[in-house]
Write an enzyme that holds these catalytic residues in place. Structure first.
Site, PDB file in Angstrom:
ATOM      1  N   GLU A 258     -27.663  19.137  15.084  1.00  0.00           N
ATOM      2  CA  GLU A 258     -28.107  20.496  15.329  1.00  0.00           C
ATOM      3  C   GLU A 258     -29.240  20.507  16.352  1.00  0.00           C
ATOM      4  O   GLU A 258     -30.072  19.612  16.359  1.00  0.00           O
ATOM      5  CB  GLU A 258     -28.678  21.084  14.046  1.00  0.00           C
ATOM      6  CG  GLU A 258     -27.707  21.044  12.899  1.00  0.00           C
ATOM      7  CD  GLU A 258     -28.348  21.462  11.584  1.00  0.00           C
ATOM      8  OE1 GLU A 258     -27.651  21.443  10.577  1.00  0.00           O
ATOM      9  OE2 GLU A 258     -29.550  21.783  11.587  1.00  0.00           O
TER      10      GLU A 258
ATOM     11  N   CYS B 119     -30.368  11.557   8.246  1.00  0.00           N
ATOM     12  CA  CYS B 119     -31.682  10.914   8.217  1.00  0.00           C
ATOM     13  C   CYS B 119     -31.744   9.972   7.015  1.00  0.00           C
ATOM     14  O   CYS B 119     -31.191  10.277   5.956  1.00  0.00           O
ATOM     15  CB  CYS B 119     -32.784  11.973   8.105  1.00  0.00           C
ATOM     16  SG  CYS B 119     -34.453  11.293   8.203  1.00  0.00           S
TER      17      CYS B 119
ATOM     18  N   GLY C 266     -33.283  13.818  11.613  1.00  0.00           N
ATOM     19  CA  GLY C 266     -33.620  12.421  11.886  1.00  0.00           C
ATOM     20  C   GLY C 266     -35.111  12.160  11.985  1.00  0.00           C
ATOM     21  O   GLY C 266     -35.922  13.088  12.075  1.00  0.00           O
ATOM     22  N   GLU C 267     -35.458  10.878  11.941  1.00  0.00           N
ATOM     23  CA  GLU C 267     -36.839  10.448  12.070  1.00  0.00           C
ATOM     24  C   GLU C 267     -36.985   9.786  13.448  1.00  0.00           C
ATOM     25  O   GLU C 267     -36.420   8.715  13.689  1.00  0.00           O
ATOM     26  CB  GLU C 267     -37.176   9.460  10.928  1.00  0.00           C
ATOM     27  CG  GLU C 267     -38.459   8.687  11.105  1.00  0.00           C
ATOM     28  CD  GLU C 267     -39.687   9.531  11.459  1.00  0.00           C
ATOM     29  OE1 GLU C 267     -39.896  10.594  10.875  1.00  0.00           O
ATOM     30  OE2 GLU C 267     -40.439   9.100  12.359  1.00  0.00           O
TER      31      GLU C 267
ATOM     32  N   SER D  96     -42.503  14.742  15.968  1.00  0.00           N
ATOM     33  CA  SER D  96     -42.926  14.858  14.576  1.00  0.00           C
ATOM     34  C   SER D  96     -42.388  13.675  13.775  1.00  0.00           C
ATOM     35  O   SER D  96     -41.201  13.360  13.841  1.00  0.00           O
ATOM     36  CB  SER D  96     -42.388  16.172  13.993  1.00  0.00           C
ATOM     37  OG  SER D  96     -42.799  16.315  12.647  1.00  0.00           O
TER      38      SER D  96
ATOM     39  N   SER E 117     -45.896  14.740   9.298  1.00  0.00           N
ATOM     40  CA  SER E 117     -45.526  15.507   8.114  1.00  0.00           C
ATOM     41  C   SER E 117     -46.233  14.904   6.905  1.00  0.00           C
ATOM     42  O   SER E 117     -45.928  13.793   6.501  1.00  0.00           O
ATOM     43  CB  SER E 117     -44.004  15.452   7.921  1.00  0.00           C
ATOM     44  OG  SER E 117     -43.371  16.004   9.049  1.00  0.00           O
ATOM     45  N   LEU E 118     -47.175  15.633   6.333  1.00  0.00           N
ATOM     46  CA  LEU E 118     -47.982  15.089   5.237  1.00  0.00           C
ATOM     47  C   LEU E 118     -47.455  15.602   3.887  1.00  0.00           C
ATOM     48  O   LEU E 118     -47.091  14.817   3.023  1.00  0.00           O
ATOM     49  CB  LEU E 118     -49.450  15.465   5.450  1.00  0.00           C
ATOM     50  CG  LEU E 118     -50.491  14.621   4.741  1.00  0.00           C
ATOM     51  CD1 LEU E 118     -50.353  13.136   5.065  1.00  0.00           C
ATOM     52  CD2 LEU E 118     -51.907  15.095   5.098  1.00  0.00           C
ATOM     53  N   HIS E 119     -47.465  16.898   3.709  1.00  0.00           N
ATOM     54  CA  HIS E 119     -46.830  17.583   2.566  1.00  0.00           C
ATOM     55  C   HIS E 119     -47.443  17.299   1.193  1.00  0.00           C
ATOM     56  O   HIS E 119     -47.032  17.929   0.203  1.00  0.00           O
ATOM     57  CB  HIS E 119     -45.332  17.300   2.490  1.00  0.00           C
ATOM     58  CG  HIS E 119     -44.573  17.596   3.749  1.00  0.00           C
ATOM     59  ND1 HIS E 119     -44.866  18.652   4.573  1.00  0.00           N
ATOM     60  CD2 HIS E 119     -43.521  16.965   4.340  1.00  0.00           C
ATOM     61  CE1 HIS E 119     -44.037  18.664   5.598  1.00  0.00           C
ATOM     62  NE2 HIS E 119     -43.225  17.647   5.487  1.00  0.00           N
TER      63      HIS E 119
ATOM     64  N   CYS F 111     -33.466  22.778   9.066  1.00  0.00           N
ATOM     65  CA  CYS F 111     -33.372  21.328   8.976  1.00  0.00           C
ATOM     66  C   CYS F 111     -32.095  20.785   8.354  1.00  0.00           C
ATOM     67  O   CYS F 111     -32.057  20.413   7.187  1.00  0.00           O
ATOM     68  CB  CYS F 111     -34.550  20.799   8.175  1.00  0.00           C
ATOM     69  SG  CYS F 111     -36.076  21.595   8.595  1.00  0.00           S
TER      70      CYS F 111
HETATM   71  N1  SAH Z   1     -38.520  13.307  10.529  1.00  0.00           N
HETATM   72  C1  SAH Z   1     -39.505  14.066  11.208  1.00  0.00           C
HETATM   73  C2  SAH Z   1     -38.972  15.262  11.999  1.00  0.00           C
HETATM   74  C3  SAH Z   1     -37.902  16.102  11.376  1.00  0.00           C
HETATM   75  S1  SAH Z   1     -38.339  17.229  10.098  1.00  0.00           S
HETATM   76  C4  SAH Z   1     -40.577  14.522  10.250  1.00  0.00           C
HETATM   77  O1  SAH Z   1     -40.426  14.317   9.054  1.00  0.00           O
HETATM   78  O2  SAH Z   1     -41.604  15.014  10.685  1.00  0.00           O
HETATM   79  C5  SAH Z   1     -39.347  18.453  10.818  1.00  0.00           C
HETATM   80  C6  SAH Z   1     -40.273  19.121   9.830  1.00  0.00           C
HETATM   81  O3  SAH Z   1     -39.574  19.986   8.926  1.00  0.00           O
HETATM   82  C7  SAH Z   1     -41.009  18.122   8.941  1.00  0.00           C
HETATM   83  O4  SAH Z   1     -42.358  18.473   8.820  1.00  0.00           O
HETATM   84  C8  SAH Z   1     -40.257  18.286   7.645  1.00  0.00           C
HETATM   85  O5  SAH Z   1     -40.987  17.809   6.557  1.00  0.00           O
HETATM   86  C9  SAH Z   1     -40.014  19.766   7.615  1.00  0.00           C
HETATM   87  N2  SAH Z   1     -39.020  20.203   6.642  1.00  0.00           N
HETATM   88  C10 SAH Z   1     -37.917  19.545   6.232  1.00  0.00           C
HETATM   89  N3  SAH Z   1     -37.245  20.254   5.307  1.00  0.00           N
HETATM   90  C11 SAH Z   1     -37.935  21.410   5.141  1.00  0.00           C
HETATM   91  C12 SAH Z   1     -37.730  22.567   4.337  1.00  0.00           C
HETATM   92  N4  SAH Z   1     -36.691  22.667   3.509  1.00  0.00           N
HETATM   93  N5  SAH Z   1     -38.636  23.564   4.437  1.00  0.00           N
HETATM   94  C13 SAH Z   1     -39.679  23.477   5.275  1.00  0.00           C
HETATM   95  N6  SAH Z   1     -39.935  22.423   6.055  1.00  0.00           N
HETATM   96  C14 SAH Z   1     -39.064  21.390   6.003  1.00  0.00           C
END
Ligand code: SAH
Length: 344
Positions: free
Chosen positions: A90, A110, A155-156, A187, A210-212, A331
């Protein structure tokens, strides 16, 4: 056989010389590829026919097709780009005042397995090659001039470091599409060696992490990558990155109702982020994903509470809205739907 879109502009002259071709042809080739944006060598009409034939066999232009285009009410477009082996990824196009941002994928699926992410729900099929990533860009720019790129698709990127960086360097190249490095954001979910490598590249791409979650227990439960590179090592690598490059890092924090949305989480996040000089935070409400119906979007009040706590702790913070929800833009969702329908 080298794909044309995997060759950096400066590499064309020596490559042609190796094959006994005259160097000025490199300029004509670059004009055709990145001024005329040809999709087939037959359209490079400034080149003699025999050279076009050589280019076709030795440096083919990547073939791709658009399997589906979805436009959401807010103008966000999502394209499903298919490649020769049938795999597809995508790419999302996001119009905003004065900007036209493209979100690029770097892998089919991924392997990182973040709990809330649709891209990783079925693992990784393969990584994209640099020319396939450039092909996504070409598919996107057919819809308008791209002003910004975010590598936030499937993907990463740091699990496919070389091909991703080659594609981005090509898109950034002055004699290529010439998109400014500061308009390109990579990212990562926290692949520490990738952060270290990017710091040593001497290139001005923007970095998001991406910390979360603010602590190891919660982060490991949401993001398996944290078991390999725990929060402390990640934040140390981020601090080293900002010190070495003098560049900002943006931390992405997807807020999930009842999971990582407490005031205590917000306060802990502020403490963690402040360990990194020049850090910013993007707060993103979760986009619901089919495979985790238990993960829900937080309400507006929670987002504002988070914002308030971070701001009071002097952390520069932005509230992000999800775009293109009605186009399955969250995503990896469009591809999953296609897969379920047996389309790719
Ligand atoms: N692998 C990389 C880039 C792809 S994801 C990464 O993890 O940064 C891009 C961003 O979308 C990341 O911050 C990821 O955590 C976030 N993301 C993934 N699924 C999501 C969702 N369902 N809702 C909101 N953000 C999401």
């Amino acid at each position: 056989m080298t794909k044309a879109w995997s060759i950096l502009p400066d590499e064309w002259k020596p490559i042609l010389a190796d094959r006994g071709l005259r160097p000025f042809r490199a300029d004509q080739i670059l004009q055709s590829l990145y001024r005329d944006y040809i999709m087939r060598w037959d359209d490079a009409t400034t080149l003699p026919k025999d050279l076009r034939e050589t280019l076709k066999t030795e440096f083919p232009i990547t073939v791709f097709d658009i399997r589906e285009t979805k436009t959401s009410a807010d103008g966000t477009k999502k394209l499903l780009v298919g490649f020769a082996d049938g795999q597809c990824v995508e790419t999302v196009l996001i119009p905003a005042a004065g900007r036209f941002t493209q979100c690029l994928s770097t892998q089919v699926g991924c392997a990182m397995g973040c709990a809330f992410c649709a891209s990783g729900a079925h693992g990784v099929a393969r990584s994209l090659s640099s020319d396939e990533i450039v092909a996504e860009y070409m598919a996107g720019r057919a819809h308008g001039e791209i002003t910004n790129i975010v590598v936030m698709g499937m993907g990463e990127p740091f699990a496919n470091y070389d091909e991703t960086l080659r594609a981005l360097k090509l898109i950034n190249a002055g004699r290529g599409p010439n998109l400014g490095a500061r308009h390109i954001t990579i990212s990562t979910c926290g692949v520490v060696p990738g952060i270290e490598r990017l710091a040593s590249e001497g290139i001005q791409f923007e970095l998001s992490v991406s910390l979360h979650a603010p602590d190891d227990e919660l982060r490991s439960s949401l993001m398996p990558v944290n078991r390999r590179w725990p929060t402390d090592s990640l934040l140390e690598a981020c601090a080293a990155y900002t010190r070495a490059t003098k560049r900002v890092i943006t931390f992405e924090y997807t807020v999930i109702a009842g999971v990582n949305d407490s005031r205590a989480c917000a306060e802990a996040l502020a403490r963690q982020v402040r360990r990194v000089p020049q850090a910013k935070v993007n707060l993103i409400p979760l986009s619901p994903v089919q495979h985790r119906p238990d993960f829900r979007t937080p309400d507006e009040r929670t987002m504002l509470m988070f914002l308030d706590v971070l701001m009071k702790n002097h952390v520069q913070t932005m509230l992000r809205r999800s775009r293109g929800k009605d186009a399955d833009a969250a995503c990896g969702q469009l591809r999953l739907r296609h897969q379920a329908a047996g389309a790719c």
